[in-house]
Design an enzyme around this catalytic site. Structure first.
Site, PDB file in Angstrom:
ATOM      1  N   HIS A 158      75.862  64.824  15.975  1.00  0.00           N
ATOM      2  CA  HIS A 158      76.246  65.860  16.947  1.00  0.00           C
ATOM      3  C   HIS A 158      76.364  67.238  16.311  1.00  0.00           C
ATOM      4  O   HIS A 158      76.364  68.243  17.013  1.00  0.00           O
ATOM      5  CB  HIS A 158      77.545  65.474  17.671  1.00  0.00           C
ATOM      6  CG  HIS A 158      78.799  65.650  16.870  1.00  0.00           C
ATOM      7  ND1 HIS A 158      79.438  64.599  16.245  1.00  0.00           N
ATOM      8  CD2 HIS A 158      79.549  66.748  16.608  1.00  0.00           C
ATOM      9  CE1 HIS A 158      80.521  65.046  15.644  1.00  0.00           C
ATOM     10  NE2 HIS A 158      80.615  66.342  15.848  1.00  0.00           N
ATOM     11  N   ASP A 183      76.174  58.325  15.271  1.00  0.00           N
ATOM     12  CA  ASP A 183      76.505  59.725  14.977  1.00  0.00           C
ATOM     13  C   ASP A 183      76.303  60.072  13.507  1.00  0.00           C
ATOM     14  O   ASP A 183      77.051  60.851  12.930  1.00  0.00           O
ATOM     15  CB  ASP A 183      77.940  60.047  15.400  1.00  0.00           C
ATOM     16  CG  ASP A 183      78.154  61.541  15.617  1.00  0.00           C
ATOM     17  OD1 ASP A 183      77.153  62.261  15.796  1.00  0.00           O
ATOM     18  OD2 ASP A 183      79.320  61.997  15.598  1.00  0.00           O
ATOM     19  N   SER A 192      83.692  67.979  11.316  1.00  0.00           N
ATOM     20  CA  SER A 192      82.712  66.931  11.584  1.00  0.00           C
ATOM     21  C   SER A 192      81.610  66.945  10.539  1.00  0.00           C
ATOM     22  O   SER A 192      81.014  67.983  10.258  1.00  0.00           O
ATOM     23  CB  SER A 192      82.106  67.116  12.976  1.00  0.00           C
ATOM     24  OG  SER A 192      83.066  66.903  13.976  1.00  0.00           O
TER      25      SER A 192
END
Length: 477
Positions: free
Chosen positions: A126, A156, A230
């Site tokens: 993402h 992911d 992230s």
């Protein structure tokens, strides 16, 4: 006085290791009623903190982090998007092309260098999804163009490559050895403010069941994982990578602050995905048992002679599948896979989705009230297939599995991956990204089930679809 000195040393050691006991130190240094005033005692004591306690150096994470931080990078992405005052209306876009403007969307994230020789950088899917350009900034200030190797939306995980001398990589630890209570440190680029370090413990391992996050086997930690973290590193106290930070759970967003629910992809999974992306030209090939199942409710559990209503009861076994070869039968209840507890179809699907082709699975099964162990070798799960293979009325359409984020949101079915212009499927009003949730050809929950439902195609074929959030029934002519 001797006791006071011991107390001071103990509090000082706690502050240096934990980083959160400043208030406790201040309170602990408050003198007793008969002692000298605090103003006369505190400043010289604080200014003269010892470098060692009982002959041992004061604990610090700094030496370990000095080796870790050069391997953690900031990821910058750019995406070109066309913006029109008429939104996505294609007619008005064609009529007034001069009003359509190009805009550059930029976003920030983090990444981890895991192979200095080849320049491989792991991050989250993402973080780089939809990006036209990706660059990384190293801890020493160098900014480098990153080449996309591949990614897997359902876990992911994404892999990039950079080319530069003197790169530092993090060694990958065995994440399966992590225990609840182990200390961990998160390193990333939260909010774009620069490299930041937060610490905590492992709160849980093997965490799953979170909506919208794909196949799941997360490390849960109370180390702060904020926007921009992230793709960053979760490391142990040896400076080894144990996870890739991926998400924080906060229903109220940043307004609630840090609530101590952060999640990271364990290195055992990230390593497997990375190896597949390198070996398979940027894609992941998953294994499957080739069966469909449903929940075991109280009534069914009683009928099957089970003590509690749990497990996944097999409702269909596809011919030529791994399950068929292993001897799985309709009515079997799968209770565990490779020792991992299976409470229902969702857990079974999640387990399958994390296994590679050729993976060997020991299934703990209950058959006619008796325990049984069956051994299966997973076979390749097709990613998509052409509609014409099922029925001529679907010619021109390609069908694929639902993205796992939609499954986690509660949907089941298949997605229309593409529709050829002028094809029979387009004439029948099928559109790309339609979600087919039901059909009068038969019951199904996923791509293999959809394919199996066309064993005997009906005279009139009706598909129930979701387009956006709106349902519709389409008659295939």
């Amino acid at each position: 006085m001797k006791n006071s000195t011991k107390t001071l040393l103990a509090l000082t050691a706690a502050a240096a290791f934990g980083g959160f006991a400043a208030t406790a130190i201040r309170d602990g240094l408050e003198p007793p009623a008969q002692a000298a005033p605090a103003a006369a005692v505190v400043p010289p004591l604080v200014a003269a903190l010892p470098s060692a306690v009982s002959g041992q150096p004061m604990p610090s994470l700094a030496p370990m982090l000095a080796k870790v931080t050069p391997a953690v990078v900031s990821v910058h992405t750019k995406q070109r998007v066309s913006v029109s005052p008429f939104g996505n209306d294609p007619m008005f876009r064609r009529m007034f092309p001069e009003l359509t403007q190009e805009r550059i969307n930029e976003s920030l994230g983090s990444g981890v260098i895991v192979d200095a020789k080849h320049g491989y950088v792991l991050t989250n899917h993402h973080v780089i999804e939809g990006a036209d350009e990706v660059a990384v900034t190293l801890a020493d200030g160098r900014t480098l163009k990153a080449d996309f190797v591949g990614s897997d939306p359902d876990t992911d995980v994404a892999l990039m490559r950079i080319t530069a001398p003197n790169l530092t990589a993090l060694p990958l630890a065995d994440s399966s050895a992590l225990r609840v209570g182990d200390f961990v440190v998160a390193v990333g680029n939260p909010f774009g403010i620069g490299q930041t370090v937060t610490s905590g413990i492992v709160s849980a391992v093997g965490r799953s069941g979170l909506r919208g996050l794909g196949f799941q086997n997360f490390i849960q930690t109370d180390a702060s994982i904020n926007p921009g973290n992230s793709g960053g590193a979760l490391v142990n106290l040896n400076g080894e990578l144990v996870g890739i930070n991926t998400a924080s759970f906060n229903p109220r967003g940043s307004m609630a602050g840090n609530i101590g629910l952060g999640f990271a992809i364990p290195t055992s999974l990230a390593r497997s995905i990375m190896d597949q992306l390198i070996a398979n030209n940027g894609v992941v090939i998953r294994g499957t048992l080739g069966l469909e199942s449903q929940d075991v409710d109280a009534r069914l559990a009683q009928a099957l002679g089970m003590d509690e209503p749990r497990g996944a009861v097999v409702t269909q076994v596809f011919s030529g599948s791994a399950a068929a070869a292993a001897g799985v039968k309709v009515g079997d209840v799968i209770l565990a896979a490779n020792g991992q507890r299976i409470d229902g179809p969702d857990e079974l699907r999640n387990f399958e989705g994390l296994q590679p082709v050729g993976g060997r699975i020991a299934l703990d099964v209950r058959r006619e009230g008796k325990p049984l162990t069956l051994n299966a070798t997973l076979r390749e799960q097709p990613k998509s297939f052409a509609g014409v293979e099922l029925d001529p009325r679907l010619a021109g359409a390609t069908f694929a599995e639902l993205p796992e984020r939609l499954r986690q949101a509660g949907l089941s079915g298949v997605m229309v991956e593409s529709v050829a212009r002028g094809s029979r499927a387009e004439v029948n009003r099928l559109r790309k990204d339609d979600v087919i949730i039901a059909s009068n050809a038969g019951n199904f929950e996923d791509l293999p089930g959809f394919r199996a439902s066309f064993t005997q195609a009906p005279a009139q074929l009706v598909l129930r679809i979701l387009r956006g959030n709106r349902p519709a029934d389409l008659l295939m002519q």
